[in-house]
Scaffold this active site. Structure first.
Site, PDB file in Angstrom:
ATOM      1  N   LYS A   1      18.162  -6.252  10.787  1.00  0.00           N
ATOM      2  CA  LYS A   1      17.634  -5.160   9.958  1.00  0.00           C
ATOM      3  C   LYS A   1      17.519  -3.878  10.778  1.00  0.00           C
ATOM      4  O   LYS A   1      17.778  -2.779  10.282  1.00  0.00           O
ATOM      5  CB  LYS A   1      16.273  -5.560   9.374  1.00  0.00           C
ATOM      6  CG  LYS A   1      15.795  -4.572   8.330  1.00  0.00           C
ATOM      7  CD  LYS A   1      14.654  -5.075   7.498  1.00  0.00           C
ATOM      8  CE  LYS A   1      14.291  -4.051   6.429  1.00  0.00           C
ATOM      9  NZ  LYS A   1      12.936  -4.232   5.920  1.00  0.00           N
TER      10      LYS A   1
ATOM     11  N   ARG B   1       4.149   3.691  -4.104  1.00  0.00           N
ATOM     12  CA  ARG B   1       2.963   4.152  -4.845  1.00  0.00           C
ATOM     13  C   ARG B   1       3.187   5.588  -5.292  1.00  0.00           C
ATOM     14  O   ARG B   1       2.789   6.530  -4.603  1.00  0.00           O
ATOM     15  CB  ARG B   1       1.723   4.065  -3.950  1.00  0.00           C
ATOM     16  CG  ARG B   1       1.290   2.635  -3.679  1.00  0.00           C
ATOM     17  CD  ARG B   1       0.215   2.591  -2.619  1.00  0.00           C
ATOM     18  NE  ARG B   1      -1.054   3.110  -3.091  1.00  0.00           N
ATOM     19  CZ  ARG B   1      -2.048   3.464  -2.287  1.00  0.00           C
ATOM     20  NH1 ARG B   1      -1.917   3.368  -0.969  1.00  0.00           N
ATOM     21  NH2 ARG B   1      -3.168   3.909  -2.780  1.00  0.00           N
TER      22      ARG B   1
ATOM     23  N   ASN C   1      18.539   5.230   8.598  1.00  0.00           N
ATOM     24  CA  ASN C   1      17.284   5.939   8.301  1.00  0.00           C
ATOM     25  C   ASN C   1      17.172   7.311   8.959  1.00  0.00           C
ATOM     26  O   ASN C   1      16.830   8.293   8.286  1.00  0.00           O
ATOM     27  CB  ASN C   1      16.086   5.077   8.711  1.00  0.00           C
ATOM     28  CG  ASN C   1      15.893   3.901   7.776  1.00  0.00           C
ATOM     29  OD1 ASN C   1      16.793   3.548   7.023  1.00  0.00           O
ATOM     30  ND2 ASN C   1      14.732   3.297   7.827  1.00  0.00           N
TER      31      ASN C   1
HETATM   32  N1  LIG Z   1       6.822  -0.664   1.107  1.00  0.00           N
HETATM   33  C1  LIG Z   1       7.891  -1.433   1.193  1.00  0.00           C
HETATM   34  O1  LIG Z   1       8.615  -1.636   0.208  1.00  0.00           O
HETATM   35  C2  LIG Z   1       8.278  -2.086   2.500  1.00  0.00           C
HETATM   36  C3  LIG Z   1       9.407  -2.905   2.524  1.00  0.00           C
HETATM   37  C4  LIG Z   1       9.782  -3.504   3.723  1.00  0.00           C
HETATM   38  C5  LIG Z   1       9.031  -3.290   4.862  1.00  0.00           C
HETATM   39  N2  LIG Z   1       7.939  -2.478   4.802  1.00  0.00           N
HETATM   40  C6  LIG Z   1       7.178  -2.279   6.038  1.00  0.00           C
HETATM   41  O2  LIG Z   1       5.839  -2.696   5.817  1.00  0.00           O
HETATM   42  C7  LIG Z   1       4.945  -1.865   6.578  1.00  0.00           C
HETATM   43  C8  LIG Z   1       3.942  -1.224   5.612  1.00  0.00           C
HETATM   44  O3  LIG Z   1       4.659  -0.396   4.724  1.00  0.00           O
HETATM   45  P1  LIG Z   1       3.989   0.288   3.463  1.00  0.00           P
HETATM   46  O4  LIG Z   1       5.078   0.945   2.717  1.00  0.00           O
HETATM   47  O5  LIG Z   1       3.117  -0.671   2.743  1.00  0.00           O
HETATM   48  O6  LIG Z   1       3.093   1.398   4.181  1.00  0.00           O
HETATM   49  P2  LIG Z   1       1.802   2.139   3.594  1.00  0.00           P
HETATM   50  O7  LIG Z   1       1.926   2.267   2.120  1.00  0.00           O
HETATM   51  O8  LIG Z   1       1.613   3.364   4.420  1.00  0.00           O
HETATM   52  O9  LIG Z   1       0.614   1.107   3.872  1.00  0.00           O
HETATM   53  C9  LIG Z   1       0.014   0.924   5.126  1.00  0.00           C
HETATM   54  C10 LIG Z   1      -1.457   0.756   4.883  1.00  0.00           C
HETATM   55  O10 LIG Z   1      -2.093   0.389   6.115  1.00  0.00           O
HETATM   56  C11 LIG Z   1      -3.363   1.032   6.114  1.00  0.00           C
HETATM   57  N3  LIG Z   1      -3.894   1.070   7.478  1.00  0.00           N
HETATM   58  C12 LIG Z   1      -3.449   1.785   8.544  1.00  0.00           C
HETATM   59  N4  LIG Z   1      -4.233   1.557   9.633  1.00  0.00           N
HETATM   60  C13 LIG Z   1      -5.190   0.665   9.232  1.00  0.00           C
HETATM   61  C14 LIG Z   1      -6.298   0.059   9.885  1.00  0.00           C
HETATM   62  N5  LIG Z   1      -6.571   0.310  11.175  1.00  0.00           N
HETATM   63  N6  LIG Z   1      -7.081  -0.792   9.179  1.00  0.00           N
HETATM   64  C15 LIG Z   1      -6.832  -1.046   7.872  1.00  0.00           C
HETATM   65  N7  LIG Z   1      -5.787  -0.489   7.190  1.00  0.00           N
HETATM   66  C16 LIG Z   1      -4.980   0.363   7.864  1.00  0.00           C
HETATM   67  C17 LIG Z   1      -3.069   2.401   5.547  1.00  0.00           C
HETATM   68  O11 LIG Z   1      -4.242   3.025   5.110  1.00  0.00           O
HETATM   69  P3  LIG Z   1      -4.267   4.641   4.970  1.00  0.00           P
HETATM   70  O12 LIG Z   1      -3.244   4.984   3.964  1.00  0.00           O
HETATM   71  O13 LIG Z   1      -5.667   4.864   4.563  1.00  0.00           O
HETATM   72  O14 LIG Z   1      -3.933   5.169   6.338  1.00  0.00           O
HETATM   73  C18 LIG Z   1      -2.138   2.038   4.397  1.00  0.00           C
HETATM   74  O15 LIG Z   1      -2.868   1.722   3.230  1.00  0.00           O
HETATM   75  C19 LIG Z   1       5.833  -0.827   7.289  1.00  0.00           C
HETATM   76  O16 LIG Z   1       6.162  -1.268   8.575  1.00  0.00           O
HETATM   77  C20 LIG Z   1       7.095  -0.807   6.424  1.00  0.00           C
HETATM   78  O17 LIG Z   1       8.246  -0.384   7.107  1.00  0.00           O
HETATM   79  C21 LIG Z   1       7.534  -1.864   3.650  1.00  0.00           C
END
Ligand SMILES: NC(=O)c1ccc[n+]([C@@H]2O[C@H](COP(=O)([O-])OP(=O)(O)OC[C@H]3O[C@@H](n4cnc5c(N)ncnc54)[C@H](OP(=O)(O)O)[C@@H]3O)[C@@H](O)[C@H]2O)c1
Length: 294
Positions: free
Chosen positions: A177, A123, A185
């Protein structure tokens, strides 16, 4: 209705690609109920607007996708799983290891599945989600009731058009992974470099062999297929070369001042070493160095 807990990059990728009208984000308690509007930039095609409603208390999801960061997952599940029927499958998308086992132990009555994905989403602006890299998603069961729902879950997620597969041994795939993440990382975060650049750094060259020795022993202790330290190093370096221009998620988190997932990558390996009497000084050093970067 597919409910998505975690309206971040990955949650929005699923929300934008699954059929419109079939998904809702799970709100935090007391969160505003206005739908979420964002722009979605796919890999192919033009940027389009997406609107996702929040799950209403009267709605019962048939599937819950958990796309919070690993460190937030238990808190998020504690707030929401008591409200979700015990036959609703729950798919955990967290990176690393540890959070999946905790959730499975804490919620034995729910069908729990885990996923690992090489899709990339980010994002660059609050209201813009970019599908930055096309990949594969593997889904497998963490418990027996999860197994019973696996085929159905994959059928639902395939509707996204993303590459989704069933995995009969998801723990091994998560381990594969983890090995790569553990070898790339933390180094990129500490050295503030892209994946490919770390190969040239003396800090990486100094520690990669002892790190791979630790990981090789830990794989044995965890009952995973044996891999020699040399094989592990070759795999890690191969991925670093293939993803040379990438900024790792851990470096991105450090640069943005966010919490990293180090406790579920090298930090998980330290905890496992403590349980099995395996020395993990290099994993410990990398974990502490990353924890101090914020
Ligand atoms: N992004 C990728 O391309 C990708 C690829 C492979 C794996 N992953 C894995 O997927 C997971 C998420 O990654 P991401 O990149 O999507 O992270 P992110 O953008 O930080 O999204 C996580 C979301 O969870 C929300 N959240 C946290 N606590 C919450 C709660 N108690 N109730 C409701 N919502 C809550 C956060 O809200 P706030 O921002 O308001 O705190 C945020 O919007 C991670 O483990 C990451 O390693 C991601």
């Amino acid at each position: 209705m597919i409910a998505i807990l975690g309206a971040g990059s990955l949650g929005r990728l699923w929300a934008a690609t699954l059929p419109a009208g079939q998904v809702a984000f799970v709100p935090r308690p007391g969160q505003a109920t206005e739908p979420v509007h964002f722009r979605f930039c796919p890999i192919r095609g033009v940027t389009r607007p997406v609107t996702v409603p929040w799950l209403q208390s009267r709605q019962t999801p048939s599937l819950l996708l958990v796309t919070t960061k690993a460190g937030d997952t238990l808190t998020a599940l504690n707030a929401n799983l008591p409200l979700i029927p015990t036959n609703t499958p729950v798919v955990l998308f967290q990176n690393g290891l540890g959070s999946q086992q905790h959730a499975t132990e804490a919620w034995p009555d729910h069908p729990i599945l885990a996923a690992t994905t090489t899709e990339g989403a980010n994002r660059p602006e609050a209201d813009l989600t970019v599908h930055a890299g096309e990949g594969e998603t593997w889904i497998g069961a963490m418990n027996a009731s999860g197994e019973a729902h696996l085929a159905e879950v994959v059928r639902w997620l395939v509707q996204s058009g993303l590459n989704v597969h069933t995995e009969s041994d998801i723990l091994s795939r998560l381990w594969q992974k983890l090995v790569i993440n553990a070898g790339i990382n933390a180094f990129t975060a500490i050295l503030n470099c892209q994946n490919g650049q770390l190969l040239e750094h003396t800090f990486f060259q100094q520690w990669i062999d002892p790190l791979c020795q630790e990981i090789s022993q830990l794989l044995n202790s965890a009952g995973q297929p044996e891999q020699t330290p040399d094989t592990l190093r070759a795999r890690i370096e191969n991925v670093a070369r293939k993803t040379a221009a990438n900024t790792s998620s851990m470096l991105a988190d450090v640069l943005a001042g966010r919490d990293t997932e180090i406790d579920f990558i090298n930090g998980y390996l330290v905890r496992l070493g403590q349980q099995h009497g395996v020395d993990t000084q290099v994993n410990q050093m990398l974990t502490e160095r990353v924890q101090h970067l914020k």
